[in-house]
Design a protein around this motif. Structure first.
Motif, mmCIF file in Angstrom:
data_model
loop_
_atom_site.group_PDB
_atom_site.id
_atom_site.type_symbol
_atom_site.label_atom_id
_atom_site.label_comp_id
_atom_site.label_asym_id
_atom_site.label_seq_id
_atom_site.Cartn_x
_atom_site.Cartn_y
_atom_site.Cartn_z
ATOM 1 N N GLU A 112 58.452 25.920 -12.371
ATOM 2 C CA GLU A 112 57.380 25.888 -13.360
ATOM 3 C C GLU A 112 56.408 24.761 -13.037
ATOM 4 N N THR A 113 55.313 24.726 -13.774
ATOM 5 C CA THR A 113 54.336 23.651 -13.613
ATOM 6 C C THR A 113 54.946 22.363 -14.156
ATOM 7 N N ILE A 114 54.884 21.296 -13.351
ATOM 8 C CA ILE A 114 55.481 20.033 -13.810
ATOM 9 C C ILE A 114 54.481 18.882 -13.860
ATOM 10 N N ILE A 115 53.326 19.029 -13.205
ATOM 11 C CA ILE A 115 52.306 17.976 -13.280
ATOM 12 C C ILE A 115 50.961 18.604 -13.619
ATOM 13 N N VAL A 116 50.239 17.928 -14.521
ATOM 14 C CA VAL A 116 48.937 18.416 -14.960
ATOM 15 C C VAL A 116 47.928 17.278 -14.901
ATOM 16 N N GLN A 117 46.652 17.677 -15.026
ATOM 17 C CA GLN A 117 45.581 16.693 -14.944
ATOM 18 C C GLN A 117 45.476 15.865 -16.223
ATOM 19 N N SER A 118 45.607 16.493 -17.378
ATOM 20 C CA SER A 118 45.602 15.763 -18.647
ATOM 21 C C SER A 118 46.362 16.593 -19.661
ATOM 22 N N LEU A 119 46.855 15.928 -20.693
ATOM 23 C CA LEU A 119 47.619 16.665 -21.696
ATOM 24 C C LEU A 119 46.721 17.571 -22.533
ATOM 25 N N GLY A 137 55.187 7.879 -6.321
ATOM 26 C CA GLY A 137 54.872 6.483 -6.025
ATOM 27 C C GLY A 137 54.267 5.765 -7.208
ATOM 28 N N GLU A 138 53.327 6.413 -7.889
ATOM 29 C CA GLU A 138 52.709 5.749 -9.031
ATOM 30 C C GLU A 138 53.696 5.627 -10.189
ATOM 31 N N THR A 139 54.681 6.506 -10.261
ATOM 32 C CA THR A 139 55.704 6.401 -11.297
ATOM 33 C C THR A 139 56.712 5.311 -10.956
ATOM 34 N N LEU A 140 57.220 5.326 -9.727
ATOM 35 C CA LEU A 140 58.225 4.351 -9.295
ATOM 36 C C LEU A 140 57.701 2.920 -9.375
ATOM 37 N N LEU A 141 56.449 2.736 -8.987
ATOM 38 C CA LEU A 141 55.872 1.402 -8.963
ATOM 39 C C LEU A 141 55.193 1.034 -10.280
ATOM 40 N N SER A 142 55.335 1.888 -11.283
ATOM 41 C CA SER A 142 54.777 1.662 -12.630
ATOM 42 C C SER A 142 53.278 1.426 -12.606
ATOM 43 N N VAL A 143 52.582 2.122 -11.729
ATOM 44 C CA VAL A 143 51.130 1.993 -11.660
ATOM 45 C C VAL A 143 50.506 2.799 -12.785
ATOM 46 N N GLY A 144 50.853 4.070 -12.865
ATOM 47 C CA GLY A 144 50.383 4.920 -13.953
ATOM 48 C C GLY A 144 48.878 5.010 -14.087
ATOM 49 N N TYR A 145 48.199 5.532 -13.076
ATOM 50 C CA TYR A 145 46.745 5.661 -13.141
ATOM 51 C C TYR A 145 46.314 6.624 -14.253
ATOM 52 N N GLY A 146 47.141 7.591 -14.552
ATOM 53 C CA GLY A 146 46.802 8.546 -15.593
ATOM 54 C C GLY A 146 46.106 9.789 -15.077
ATOM 55 N N ASP A 147 45.937 9.913 -13.769
ATOM 56 C CA ASP A 147 45.274 11.098 -13.226
ATOM 57 C C ASP A 147 46.236 12.264 -13.056
ATOM 58 N N ILE A 148 47.530 11.985 -13.025
ATOM 59 C CA ILE A 148 48.549 13.031 -12.952
ATOM 60 C C ILE A 148 49.584 12.727 -14.035
ATOM 61 N N LEU A 149 49.869 13.738 -14.849
ATOM 62 C CA LEU A 149 50.827 13.545 -15.933
ATOM 63 C C LEU A 149 51.971 14.542 -15.812
ATOM 64 N N PRO A 150 53.202 14.102 -16.062
ATOM 65 C CA PRO A 150 54.329 15.033 -15.994
ATOM 66 C C PRO A 150 54.455 15.833 -17.289
ATOM 67 N N ILE A 151 54.907 17.056 -17.159
ATOM 68 C CA ILE A 151 55.226 17.867 -18.331
ATOM 69 C C ILE A 151 56.573 18.519 -18.085
ATOM 70 N N GLY A 152 57.180 19.019 -19.139
ATOM 71 C CA GLY A 152 58.462 19.705 -19.030
ATOM 72 C C GLY A 152 59.567 18.777 -18.548
#
Length: 186
Positions: A112-119, A137-152
């Motif tokens: 299924e879709t697991i990453i989206v551009q915005s909620l 990488g952005e998740t592991l390093l706690s950067v969190g730019y917000g351009d990719i968001l996980p869902i599900g």
């Protein structure tokens, strides 16, 4: 005193004159041969710019590498309690975790879709290995730019990955401090 202006007939300044066809001459810059030359010039300029950019990227990477080499070969660093072995171990463990979660996200994306551009838009992002590696990488390093968001189900694994990304370096520094204290007491 009035200046005499050239006569312009009804067809406009580019007309052939008295010819009834009123054919309009095109400016020389728009003829097909000149257009190809202009395009080739643009391509050549673009290639030159790309070569310069590639050179600058290489020079920047070399600059970073020289700075890292200087840091690790510096006498002050060698006298510190910093452990190169521990640092390399942390680096490779984090890299392994990063690659492992990338493949986990890839496998999840097959269902299924697991990453989206915005909620709000929920526009799916193509689950290529490069996109998933970046997200991991952005998740592991706690950067969190917000351009990719996980869902599900990816949300749960993103939380686990970010906890690992916070706890592993913390454990590393705790161990380095412990080694430093042990060496001072000896």
């Amino acid at each position: 005193m009035k200046k005499d202006l050239p006569e312009v007939n009804e067809a406009g300044p580019f007309s052939l004159g008295d010819n009834d066809s009123m054919a309009i001459l095109s400016p020389p810059s728009l003829n097909p041969i000149n257009m190809r030359l202009i395009l080739n010039e643009k391509d050549n300029k673009r290639m030159e710019v790309n070569k310069m950019i590639n050179f600058l990227i290489g020079a920047t990477i070399l600059f970073i590498a020289i700075n890292l080499f200087y840091f690790f070969s510096n006498k002050t660093y060698k006298k510190s309690t910093f452990s190169s072995a521990l640092f390399l171990k942390l680096f490779f463990v984090l890299l392994g975790v990063l690659v492992g979660f990338t493949f986990l996200y890839y496998l999840l994306s097959m269902k299924e879709t697991i990453i989206v551009q915005s909620l709000s838009s929920r526009k799916p992002i193509e689950p290529t290995l490069l996109n998933l590696f970046y997200f991991s990488g952005e998740t592991l390093l706690s950067v969190g730019y917000g351009d990719i968001l996980p869902i599900g189900p990816a949300r749960f694994f993103a939380i686990i990955e970010s906890m690992i990304g916070i706890l592993l370096p913390t454990a590393y520094f705790m161990k380095a401090i412990d080694l430093s204290n042990q060496s001072k007491h000896k």
